[in-house]
Design a protein around this motif. Structure first.
Motif, PDB file in Angstrom:
ATOM      1  N   TRP A 141      76.272  51.125  18.957  1.00 54.78           N
ATOM      2  CA  TRP A 141      77.465  50.803  18.174  1.00 54.78           C
ATOM      3  C   TRP A 141      78.417  51.985  18.150  1.00 54.78           C
ATOM      4  O   TRP A 141      78.037  53.133  18.340  1.00 54.78           O
ATOM      5  CB  TRP A 141      77.092  50.420  16.739  1.00 54.78           C
ATOM      6  CG  TRP A 141      76.135  51.368  16.085  1.00 54.78           C
ATOM      7  CD1 TRP A 141      76.442  52.510  15.405  1.00 54.78           C
ATOM      8  CD2 TRP A 141      74.709  51.259  16.052  1.00 54.78           C
ATOM      9  NE1 TRP A 141      75.314  53.131  14.948  1.00 54.78           N
ATOM     10  CE2 TRP A 141      74.221  52.380  15.334  1.00 54.78           C
ATOM     11  CE3 TRP A 141      73.799  50.326  16.556  1.00 54.78           C
ATOM     12  CZ2 TRP A 141      72.868  52.588  15.111  1.00 54.78           C
ATOM     13  CZ3 TRP A 141      72.436  50.534  16.341  1.00 54.78           C
ATOM     14  CH2 TRP A 141      71.982  51.640  15.625  1.00 54.78           C
ATOM     15  N   MET A 142      79.665  51.655  17.929  1.00 56.84           N
ATOM     16  CA  MET A 142      80.726  52.645  17.772  1.00 56.84           C
ATOM     17  C   MET A 142      81.416  52.349  16.452  1.00 56.84           C
ATOM     18  O   MET A 142      81.850  51.213  16.212  1.00 56.84           O
ATOM     19  CB  MET A 142      81.732  52.532  18.917  1.00 56.84           C
ATOM     20  CG  MET A 142      81.111  52.442  20.295  1.00 56.84           C
ATOM     21  SD  MET A 142      82.320  51.948  21.573  1.00 56.84           S
ATOM     22  CE  MET A 142      83.331  53.421  21.645  1.00 56.84           C
ATOM     23  N   VAL A 143      81.524  53.369  15.588  1.00 55.43           N
ATOM     24  CA  VAL A 143      82.312  53.249  14.370  1.00 55.43           C
ATOM     25  C   VAL A 143      83.610  54.003  14.630  1.00 55.43           C
ATOM     26  O   VAL A 143      83.612  55.218  14.808  1.00 55.43           O
ATOM     27  CB  VAL A 143      81.575  53.824  13.153  1.00 55.43           C
ATOM     28  CG1 VAL A 143      82.411  53.603  11.884  1.00 55.43           C
ATOM     29  CG2 VAL A 143      80.207  53.170  13.000  1.00 55.43           C
ATOM     30  N   LEU A 144      84.718  53.272  14.659  1.00 58.20           N
ATOM     31  CA  LEU A 144      85.972  53.797  15.197  1.00 58.20           C
ATOM     32  C   LEU A 144      87.011  54.094  14.118  1.00 58.20           C
ATOM     33  O   LEU A 144      87.065  53.403  13.085  1.00 58.20           O
ATOM     34  CB  LEU A 144      86.590  52.776  16.161  1.00 58.20           C
ATOM     35  CG  LEU A 144      85.739  52.400  17.373  1.00 58.20           C
ATOM     36  CD1 LEU A 144      86.283  51.132  18.019  1.00 58.20           C
ATOM     37  CD2 LEU A 144      85.726  53.550  18.379  1.00 58.20           C
ATOM     38  N   PRO A 145      87.845  55.086  14.359  1.00 56.10           N
ATOM     39  CA  PRO A 145      89.055  55.213  13.538  1.00 56.10           C
ATOM     40  C   PRO A 145      89.907  53.954  13.699  1.00 56.10           C
ATOM     41  O   PRO A 145      89.875  53.300  14.758  1.00 56.10           O
ATOM     42  CB  PRO A 145      89.756  56.439  14.146  1.00 56.10           C
ATOM     43  CG  PRO A 145      88.680  57.205  14.853  1.00 56.10           C
ATOM     44  CD  PRO A 145      87.720  56.163  15.355  1.00 56.10           C
ATOM     45  N   GLY A 146      90.667  53.620  12.665  1.00 57.18           N
ATOM     46  CA  GLY A 146      91.464  52.405  12.729  1.00 57.18           C
ATOM     47  C   GLY A 146      92.409  52.364  13.911  1.00 57.18           C
ATOM     48  O   GLY A 146      92.642  51.301  14.510  1.00 57.18           O
ATOM     49  N   SER A 147      92.923  53.517  14.309  1.00 58.95           N
ATOM     50  CA  SER A 147      93.898  53.559  15.398  1.00 58.95           C
ATOM     51  C   SER A 147      93.286  53.256  16.764  1.00 58.95           C
ATOM     52  O   SER A 147      94.023  53.030  17.724  1.00 58.95           O
ATOM     53  CB  SER A 147      94.562  54.943  15.440  1.00 58.95           C
ATOM     54  OG  SER A 147      93.586  55.962  15.663  1.00 58.95           O
ATOM     55  N   LEU A 148      91.959  53.266  16.862  1.00 57.36           N
ATOM     56  CA  LEU A 148      91.302  53.061  18.159  1.00 57.36           C
ATOM     57  C   LEU A 148      90.721  51.661  18.348  1.00 57.36           C
ATOM     58  O   LEU A 148      90.353  51.289  19.458  1.00 57.36           O
ATOM     59  CB  LEU A 148      90.160  54.073  18.326  1.00 57.36           C
ATOM     60  CG  LEU A 148      90.506  55.471  18.836  1.00 57.36           C
ATOM     61  CD1 LEU A 148      89.257  56.334  18.838  1.00 57.36           C
ATOM     62  CD2 LEU A 148      91.089  55.411  20.243  1.00 57.36           C
ATOM     63  N   VAL A 149      90.634  50.903  17.263  1.00 54.65           N
ATOM     64  CA  VAL A 149      89.915  49.630  17.332  1.00 54.65           C
ATOM     65  C   VAL A 149      90.488  48.699  18.395  1.00 54.65           C
ATOM     66  O   VAL A 149      89.760  48.138  19.222  1.00 54.65           O
ATOM     67  CB  VAL A 149      89.918  48.934  15.955  1.00 54.65           C
ATOM     68  CG1 VAL A 149      89.315  47.524  16.064  1.00 54.65           C
ATOM     69  CG2 VAL A 149      89.146  49.768  14.940  1.00 54.65           C
ATOM     70  N   GLU A 150      91.780  48.514  18.390  1.00 51.95           N
ATOM     71  CA  GLU A 150      92.402  47.571  19.324  1.00 51.95           C
ATOM     72  C   GLU A 150      92.211  48.018  20.775  1.00 51.95           C
ATOM     73  O   GLU A 150      91.879  47.203  21.646  1.00 51.95           O
ATOM     74  CB  GLU A 150      93.897  47.431  19.010  1.00 51.95           C
ATOM     75  CG  GLU A 150      94.591  46.382  19.870  1.00 51.95           C
ATOM     76  CD  GLU A 150      96.047  46.178  19.475  1.00 51.95           C
ATOM     77  OE1 GLU A 150      96.803  45.584  20.268  1.00 51.95           O
ATOM     78  OE2 GLU A 150      96.436  46.630  18.368  1.00 51.95           O
ATOM     79  N   GLU A 151      92.388  49.302  21.038  1.00 51.99           N
ATOM     80  CA  GLU A 151      92.264  49.795  22.412  1.00 51.99           C
ATOM     81  C   GLU A 151      90.828  49.686  22.927  1.00 51.99           C
ATOM     82  O   GLU A 151      90.597  49.287  24.074  1.00 51.99           O
ATOM     83  CB  GLU A 151      92.723  51.251  22.482  1.00 51.99           C
ATOM     84  CG  GLU A 151      94.202  51.450  22.194  1.00 51.99           C
ATOM     85  CD  GLU A 151      94.537  52.915  22.039  1.00 51.99           C
ATOM     86  OE1 GLU A 151      94.572  53.629  23.067  1.00 51.99           O
ATOM     87  OE2 GLU A 151      94.759  53.359  20.896  1.00 51.99           O
ATOM     88  N   VAL A 152      89.854  50.053  22.090  1.00 49.13           N
ATOM     89  CA  VAL A 152      88.456  49.982  22.509  1.00 49.13           C
ATOM     90  C   VAL A 152      88.020  48.533  22.685  1.00 49.13           C
ATOM     91  O   VAL A 152      87.300  48.194  23.629  1.00 49.13           O
ATOM     92  CB  VAL A 152      87.544  50.712  21.505  1.00 49.13           C
ATOM     93  CG1 VAL A 152      86.073  50.481  21.843  1.00 49.13           C
ATOM     94  CG2 VAL A 152      87.846  52.205  21.500  1.00 49.13           C
ATOM     95  N   THR A 153      88.475  47.661  21.788  1.00 43.78           N
ATOM     96  CA  THR A 153      88.134  46.240  21.903  1.00 43.78           C
ATOM     97  C   THR A 153      88.693  45.659  23.197  1.00 43.78           C
ATOM     98  O   THR A 153      88.014  44.883  23.900  1.00 43.78           O
ATOM     99  CB  THR A 153      88.693  45.455  20.702  1.00 43.78           C
ATOM    100  OG1 THR A 153      88.147  45.998  19.494  1.00 43.78           O
ATOM    101  CG2 THR A 153      88.318  43.978  20.799  1.00 43.78           C
ATOM    102  N   GLU A 154      89.913  46.033  23.543  1.00 41.29           N
ATOM    103  CA  GLU A 154      90.499  45.563  24.797  1.00 41.29           C
ATOM    104  C   GLU A 154      89.708  46.067  25.999  1.00 41.29           C
ATOM    105  O   GLU A 154      89.417  45.312  26.927  1.00 41.29           O
ATOM    106  CB  GLU A 154      91.951  46.026  24.893  1.00 41.29           C
ATOM    107  CG  GLU A 154      92.645  45.560  26.178  1.00 41.29           C
ATOM    108  CD  GLU A 154      94.065  46.082  26.305  1.00 41.29           C
ATOM    109  OE1 GLU A 154      94.733  45.745  27.296  1.00 41.29           O
ATOM    110  OE2 GLU A 154      94.498  46.843  25.423  1.00 41.29           O
ATOM    111  N   ALA A 155      89.340  47.361  25.977  1.00 36.87           N
ATOM    112  CA  ALA A 155      88.554  47.918  27.071  1.00 36.87           C
ATOM    113  C   ALA A 155      87.189  47.242  27.175  1.00 36.87           C
ATOM    114  O   ALA A 155      86.689  46.981  28.269  1.00 36.87           O
ATOM    115  CB  ALA A 155      88.383  49.422  26.870  1.00 36.87           C
ATOM    116  N   LYS A 156      86.593  46.931  26.032  1.00 35.03           N
ATOM    117  CA  LYS A 156      85.297  46.242  26.014  1.00 35.03           C
ATOM    118  C   LYS A 156      85.433  44.852  26.604  1.00 35.03           C
ATOM    119  O   LYS A 156      84.591  44.401  27.391  1.00 35.03           O
ATOM    120  CB  LYS A 156      84.784  46.160  24.580  1.00 35.03           C
ATOM    121  CG  LYS A 156      83.431  45.462  24.414  1.00 35.03           C
ATOM    122  CD  LYS A 156      82.300  46.327  24.894  1.00 35.03           C
ATOM    123  CE  LYS A 156      80.962  45.874  24.319  1.00 35.03           C
ATOM    124  NZ  LYS A 156      80.647  44.474  24.474  1.00 35.03           N
ATOM    125  N   GLY A 157      86.499  44.149  26.244  1.00 36.72           N
ATOM    126  CA  GLY A 157      86.711  42.811  26.782  1.00 36.72           C
ATOM    127  C   GLY A 157      86.904  42.805  28.280  1.00 36.72           C
ATOM    128  O   GLY A 157      86.465  41.894  28.968  1.00 36.72           O
TER     129      GLY A 157
END
Length: 467
Positions: free
Chosen positions: A323-339
């Motif tokens: 798991w990754m616990v992310l800063p709010g500013s990174l959630v969208e970018e990491v989720t996109e990369a994961k997808g």
């Protein structure tokens, strides 16, 4: 009829061309399949009716071919069991000069390699119970493509667990489930490179596979010196091009040093002052013995620290759950990369882990393993004090490994002695960053790796090496 597949149970590919007559061609093809091992002993063949339909020949032709091969000993036929390949000796492989000269690496008799828990202790019964409950109660949408961040059930349970056990400020909406630390680091490398980060600082001792992942993302990796107080985070101020730092603050791998409180504060101050990120590898944070638990660095500043954890040490690396616990500013970018990477991890495994944690089984297992590993550590310390008193041991307040100091220049000879004893272990130099200066000679002993039954013999092998 050169390429045919039967449809009874398992596919059966036969090459029947070139033979005089259908029956002879079928018999030759079956003999060749058995002789080469394509049809293994005990394999059930299609019924004569099914194979005849598939090959487009008379059923009697197949039945006669089967009967003759039974008489020759290639096949067996028993009422209710069908026709099967006989339990013949497997075909002998020709040994060529090339295969004779190729070195064969045998499995070591004893294993002290760091990085793995005792796999024999995986809680199979409790995991199976959790898996059954998870499958029984799984909503229909669990069998769909799902959210790239992972199942909300697991993210919710993890948020509570990490806050309670590791001092992490976690919100389910900021957690992304991934296939272990490697995938997490790969995703972060992708996101950092897209943010135009060019350099990620790493500790002067660590795992080369992690460095390679960052290098593959196009990132350079200057290193921070590691000493008895952990990484010298004050050096970050002098690394002008660095946009992130990868660290193991709770229990530095492989030296075993926890990051000193002043250095923890210095790392966070650097991140706040430069807009940088800290990638916190909390690889074995649950296992501590002689000290109060060291809370996650993320608790000091959730907006500047990415907390990375897995079940690889607490349960088993084969689960591939992290798991990754992310800063709010990174959630969208990491989720996109994961997808774009693999969309999501197995939903059933995620639901099982959520049930396993929520039921209390995870806490019970961690406490049990903490006692088990502490006993091993204590035995290692005691036997070294008695039979190898010149060997100093460090990094033992937590984790699953210890560092054994060696006389200067002796690490290579000790490693050769270990190979002669059939003992798998690593020297400290194996984990030194290419840019780091030569350091001390030492062994990194993974005392969590052996099974209970193998532990005593493995310990004796280590003592023979050190003597």
């Amino acid at each position: 009829m050169t390429d045919s597949w039967a449809t009874f149970g398992a596919d059966l590919h036969l090459e029947t061309a070139g033979a005089a007559g259908l029956r002879a061609g079928l018999m030759d093809a079956l003999r060749e399949a058995v002789r080469t091992g394509r049809l293994a002993p005990g394999t059930r063949l299609p019924s004569s009716r099914s194979l005849a339909v598939d090959l487009g020949i008379a059923r009697n032709t197949v039945a006669d071919a089967y009967a003759e091969l039974v008489a020759e000993g290639w096949l067996t036929a028993r009422q209710g069991s069908g026709t099967r390949v006989a339990r013949r000796a497997e075909p002998r492989r020709t040994v060529t000069r090339a295969t004779r000269s190729r070195p064969v690496r045998s499995r070591p008799a004893h294993d002290l390699l760091p990085g793995s828990p005792d796999l024999s202790t995986f809680p199979r019964a409790d995991w199976l119970k959790a898996a059954r409950r998870a499958l029984t109660t799984a909503p229909n949408d669990a069998f769909g493509y799902g959210d790239p961040r992972g199942r909300i059930e697991l993210r919710t349970v993890l948020a509570d667990y990490l806050a309670r056990a590791r001092g992490v400020h976690a919100d389910p909406e900021r957690i992304v489930i991934c296939a272990g630390f490697v995938q997490a680091l790969k995703l972060m490398g992708t996101v950092l490179r897209k943010r135009r980060v060019r350099e990620v600082a790493v500790e002067s001792y660590g795992l080369d596979v992690h460095w390679k992942l960052l290098a593959d993302a196009g990132l350079r990796m200057p290193c921070l010196t590691v000493d008895g107080l952990g990484a010298r985070t004050g050096e970050l101020a002098g690394l002008r091009g660095v946009g992130a730092v990868l660290m193991t603050p709770a229990h530095q791998f492989p030296t075993g040093a926890p990051l000193h409180p002043d250095r923890r504060a210095a790392a966070v101050d650097w991140a706040r002052g430069t807009g940088g990120l800290i990638l916190e590898d909390d690889y074995d944070g649950e296992f501590r013995y002689d000290r109060q638990p060291v809370g996650a660095l993320q608790g000091l500043d959730p907006e500047r620290v990415v907390h990375l954890g897995t079940t690889s040490k607490s349960l088993a690396p084969g689960l591939r759950l992290g798991w990754m616990v992310l800063p709010g500013s990174l959630v969208e970018e990491v989720t996109e990369a994961k997808g774009l990477s693999d969309w999501s991890s197995s939903a059933l495994e995620q639901l099982t882990l959520a049930e396993f944690i929520e039921s209390g089984a995870y806490d019970r297992h961690v406490r049990s393993m903490r006692l088990r590993y502490r006993r091993r550590r204590d035995q290692l310390v005691a036997v070294l004090a008695q039979r190898a008193p010149d060997v100093r041991i460090s990094g033992i307040a937590a984790g699953l490994h210890a560092v054994l100091e060696l006389p200067e220049g002796s690490e290579p000879s000790v490693m050769r002695a270990a190979a002669w004893q059939g003992l798998a272990l690593e020297g400290l130099s194996r984990f030194r960053h290419p840019q780091a200066p030569p350091g001390r000679d030492a062994l990194v002993i993974g005392y969590g790796t052996p099974t209970d039954s193998a532990w005593a013999g493995t310990l004796e092998a280590l003592l023979r090496v050190l003597s």
